[in-house]
Design an enzyme around this catalytic site. Structure first.
Site, PDB file in Angstrom:
ATOM      1  N   LYS A  82     -23.270  34.591 -24.860  1.00 46.09           N
ATOM      2  CA  LYS A  82     -23.502  35.180 -26.176  1.00 46.09           C
ATOM      3  C   LYS A  82     -24.982  35.249 -26.455  1.00 46.09           C
ATOM      4  O   LYS A  82     -25.719  34.304 -26.174  1.00 46.09           O
ATOM      5  CB  LYS A  82     -22.826  34.270 -27.231  1.00 46.09           C
ATOM      6  CG  LYS A  82     -23.080  34.635 -28.666  1.00 46.09           C
ATOM      7  CD  LYS A  82     -21.896  35.338 -29.281  1.00 46.09           C
ATOM      8  CE  LYS A  82     -22.214  36.003 -30.614  1.00 46.09           C
ATOM      9  NZ  LYS A  82     -23.007  37.245 -30.449  1.00 46.09           N
ATOM     10  N   LYS A 106     -29.215  26.787 -27.512  1.00 41.49           N
ATOM     11  CA  LYS A 106     -28.842  26.885 -28.933  1.00 41.49           C
ATOM     12  C   LYS A 106     -27.358  26.625 -29.105  1.00 41.49           C
ATOM     13  O   LYS A 106     -26.937  25.872 -29.989  1.00 41.49           O
ATOM     14  CB  LYS A 106     -29.135  28.300 -29.476  1.00 41.49           C
ATOM     15  CG  LYS A 106     -30.593  28.614 -29.672  1.00 41.49           C
ATOM     16  CD  LYS A 106     -30.751  29.963 -30.392  1.00 41.49           C
ATOM     17  CE  LYS A 106     -32.081  30.586 -30.053  1.00 41.49           C
ATOM     18  NZ  LYS A 106     -32.377  31.809 -30.796  1.00 41.49           N
ATOM     19  N   LYS A 118     -28.480  37.273 -22.956  1.00 42.67           N
ATOM     20  CA  LYS A 118     -29.495  38.029 -23.700  1.00 42.67           C
ATOM     21  C   LYS A 118     -29.677  39.391 -23.067  1.00 42.67           C
ATOM     22  O   LYS A 118     -29.512  39.552 -21.851  1.00 42.67           O
ATOM     23  CB  LYS A 118     -30.835  37.288 -23.661  1.00 42.67           C
ATOM     24  CG  LYS A 118     -31.816  37.727 -24.735  1.00 42.67           C
ATOM     25  CD  LYS A 118     -31.365  37.214 -26.085  1.00 42.67           C
ATOM     26  CE  LYS A 118     -32.437  37.261 -27.128  1.00 42.67           C
ATOM     27  NZ  LYS A 118     -32.207  36.236 -28.144  1.00 42.67           N
ATOM     28  N   THR A 202     -30.220  33.549 -39.806  1.00 41.57           N
ATOM     29  CA  THR A 202     -31.306  32.865 -39.090  1.00 41.57           C
ATOM     30  C   THR A 202     -32.225  32.200 -40.113  1.00 41.57           C
ATOM     31  O   THR A 202     -32.562  31.008 -39.998  1.00 41.57           O
ATOM     32  CB  THR A 202     -32.080  33.854 -38.197  1.00 41.57           C
ATOM     33  OG1 THR A 202     -31.138  34.536 -37.369  1.00 41.57           O
ATOM     34  CG2 THR A 202     -33.098  33.146 -37.324  1.00 41.57           C
ATOM     35  N   ASN A 233     -36.794  40.209 -39.778  1.00 41.68           N
ATOM     36  CA  ASN A 233     -35.546  39.697 -40.370  1.00 41.68           C
ATOM     37  C   ASN A 233     -35.701  38.230 -40.776  1.00 41.68           C
ATOM     38  O   ASN A 233     -35.455  37.863 -41.930  1.00 41.68           O
ATOM     39  CB  ASN A 233     -34.396  39.890 -39.371  1.00 41.68           C
ATOM     40  CG  ASN A 233     -33.115  39.229 -39.844  1.00 41.68           C
ATOM     41  OD1 ASN A 233     -32.953  38.018 -39.732  1.00 41.68           O
ATOM     42  ND2 ASN A 233     -32.199  40.000 -40.399  1.00 41.68           N
ATOM     43  N   SER A 360     -22.891  34.213 -36.156  1.00 41.02           N
ATOM     44  CA  SER A 360     -22.274  35.157 -35.213  1.00 41.02           C
ATOM     45  C   SER A 360     -20.964  34.584 -34.683  1.00 41.02           C
ATOM     46  O   SER A 360     -19.980  35.302 -34.515  1.00 41.02           O
ATOM     47  CB  SER A 360     -23.197  35.426 -34.020  1.00 41.02           C
ATOM     48  OG  SER A 360     -24.062  36.485 -34.309  1.00 41.02           O
TER      49      SER A 360
HETATM   50  N1  GLU Z   1     -30.569  37.107 -31.356  1.00 42.91           N
HETATM   51  C1  GLU Z   1     -30.238  35.931 -32.098  1.00 42.91           C
HETATM   52  C2  GLU Z   1     -30.785  34.706 -31.409  1.00 42.91           C
HETATM   53  O1  GLU Z   1     -31.733  34.787 -30.657  1.00 42.91           O
HETATM   54  C3  GLU Z   1     -28.758  35.841 -32.434  1.00 42.91           C
HETATM   55  C4  GLU Z   1     -27.817  35.832 -31.279  1.00 42.91           C
HETATM   56  C5  GLU Z   1     -26.370  35.948 -31.708  1.00 42.91           C
HETATM   57  O2  GLU Z   1     -26.107  36.062 -32.887  1.00 42.91           O
HETATM   58  O3  GLU Z   1     -25.523  35.930 -30.811  1.00 42.91           O
HETATM   59  O4  GLU Z   1     -30.361  33.607 -31.641  1.00 42.91           O
END
Ligand code: GLU
Length: 426
Positions: A82, A106, A118, A202, A233, A360
């Protein structure tokens, strides 16, 4: 001889700023401290899968432009991978790989049933029309469709991508899959199965860890002087939340410059004037440089822009008592050491920016069950998870006598390493 030395120092410099090798260094260190054998590091130092795609898009002038994109899947021992997709001219294969490792960390830190992934496309969306962006978004999904899906790899927004781009991507995937597939991607508009609270998640997560860090340092957020680098954002929502909580936002910046007011900036006015890419400083004459911004006198500094902003060159000049990384990779390892030695509380990116992927996850769960939760429920669940994760890492740092980054990596990598062992991979 002199020439060789110069070449070496350039190499050293680029190694220090190489986010992939610095991420690997900390992952290795974390695994060693946890007592895992070398093969676990060998497995986790690279994504298990990396796809490079070329995407042809018909541009508005009739020409065809071929874009390069990537999708990295770091590790799927815990569950599907994810993570976001960024649209940016500076995207590189190495950066996408490092970002996928950070997503795994994370997910481990906030304890989600995911591994990290990613994506990125080398492009400049600021110079593309809506129609061209739609073509690029749909083309990317067609190119990666075989390796993604609600139970394989779930994309999301990242730098310069938003809910409209997620909507096009979801629509394209649903056509390929011949099913309505909201769980393929998160960060969608609410009417297409998006979650309440995702857009600001975030920044909400960063606000929660700032409150926890401030308690540890005996700082009252109300009245605290805050500097936020970046007005995208994360940076823009965060400035608003902190301003509304009574903090004084004394500095902000965008890609073109920075603004400073020791009495606190008028955040509502700046939000009103910012464009969709977070640009606002162009409207002002009395700007300061990015370097000056980071070194401003303040209590809390939040780098919410790009990588490698706090380095060994400026870490000694940082005046804040708390640095909270809302961007991915804004502080180098050398700078982490300097800040920690100076007694500055550094809240690392893999913890402080995990609010986005957490909501998410809530979005994906709601899509899977077809039952949607009210905003308050999302906010409450996010708060519980972020507070618990902050304290787990803070306590690990104290008891194991390691810096906050290493503590976060130790907490983040453990579940993935365990899952890989139970599966019999290592
Ligand atoms: N792009 C965001 C991050 O770097 C969110 C990733 C997501 O929601 O899956 O954490």
């Amino acid at each position: 001889m002199v020439a060789d030395k110069a070449a070496d120092s350039t190499k050293d410099e680029s190694n220090k700023l190489d986010v992939l090798s610095s991420t690997r260094t900390v992952v290795k260190n974390a695994l060693e401290r946890l007592g895992y054998p070398d093969e676990v590091f060998e497995l986790l130092k690279e994504p298990i899968r990396m796809m490079t795609v070329r995407i042809p898009v018909r541009m508005d002038d009739g020409s065809i432009k071929i874009f390069t994109g990537y999708r990295a899947q770091h590790n799927d021992a815990v569950g599907p991978t994810k993570g976001g997709v960024r649209f940016h001219p500076d995207v590189t294969e190495k950066e996408v790989k490092a970002l996928s490792i950070w997503m795994s960390l994370k997910a481990g830190i906030v304890d989600l049933p995911y591994g990290g992934g990613k994506g990125g496309i080398i492009c400049d969306p600021r110079e593309m029309s809506f129609r061209e962006l739609e073509g690029l978004s749909r083309g990317y999904v067609r190119a990666i469709s075989q390796i993604v899906g609600p139970n394989k790899d779930i994309p999301a927004p990242d730098v310069f991508t938003n809910s409209q781009i997620m909507a096009w991507m979801m629509d394209e995937y649903s056509r390929i899959d011949e099913f309505n597939s909201p769980g393929f991607i998160t960060g969608k508009p609410i009417v297409l199965g998006g979650s309440h609270g995702r857009e600001s998640a975030t920044a909400k997560g960063v606000t929660i860890v700032i409150n926890e860090a401030a308690k540890k340092k005996g700082i009252d957020v109300k009245g605290a002087r805050v500097v936020v680098q970046g007005f995208g954002n994360a940076g823009s929502f965060l400035s608003k939340f902190l301003h509304d909580a009574g903090a004084k936002v004394v500095g902000i910046s965008d890609a073109y410059g920075a603004l400073h007011d020791p009495d606190g900036l008028d955040i509502d006015y700046l939000l009103d004037r910012r464009d969709s890419f977070g640009t606002v400083t162009k409207l002002f004459n009395n700007t300061i440089s990015n370097k000056e911004l980071l070194e401003l006198d303040c209590d809390i500094l939040v780098p919410a822009a790009v990588e490698n902003q706090i380095t060994e060159d400026n870490a000694h000049n940082i005046k804040a008592s708390i640095v909270v990384e809302a961007a991915n990779g804004p502080t180098t390892l050398e700078a982490t050491k300097i800040l920690t030695e100076r007694g500055i509380l550094l809240v690392p990116d893999v913890l402080s920016s995990a609010g986005g992927v957490t909501v998410s996850y809530f979005e994906w769960v709601q899509n899977n069950q077809g039952y949607y939760w009210p905003e308050e429920e999302i906010a409450e669940k996010l708060e519980t998870i972020m507070v618990k994760s902050f304290n787990a890492i803070y306590n690990t740092a104290q008891t194991r006598r390691v810096d906050m980054r290493l503590a976060a990596y130790m907490v983040g990598v453990r579940k993935m390493a365990e899952a890989a062992r139970f599966r019999g991979w290592v």
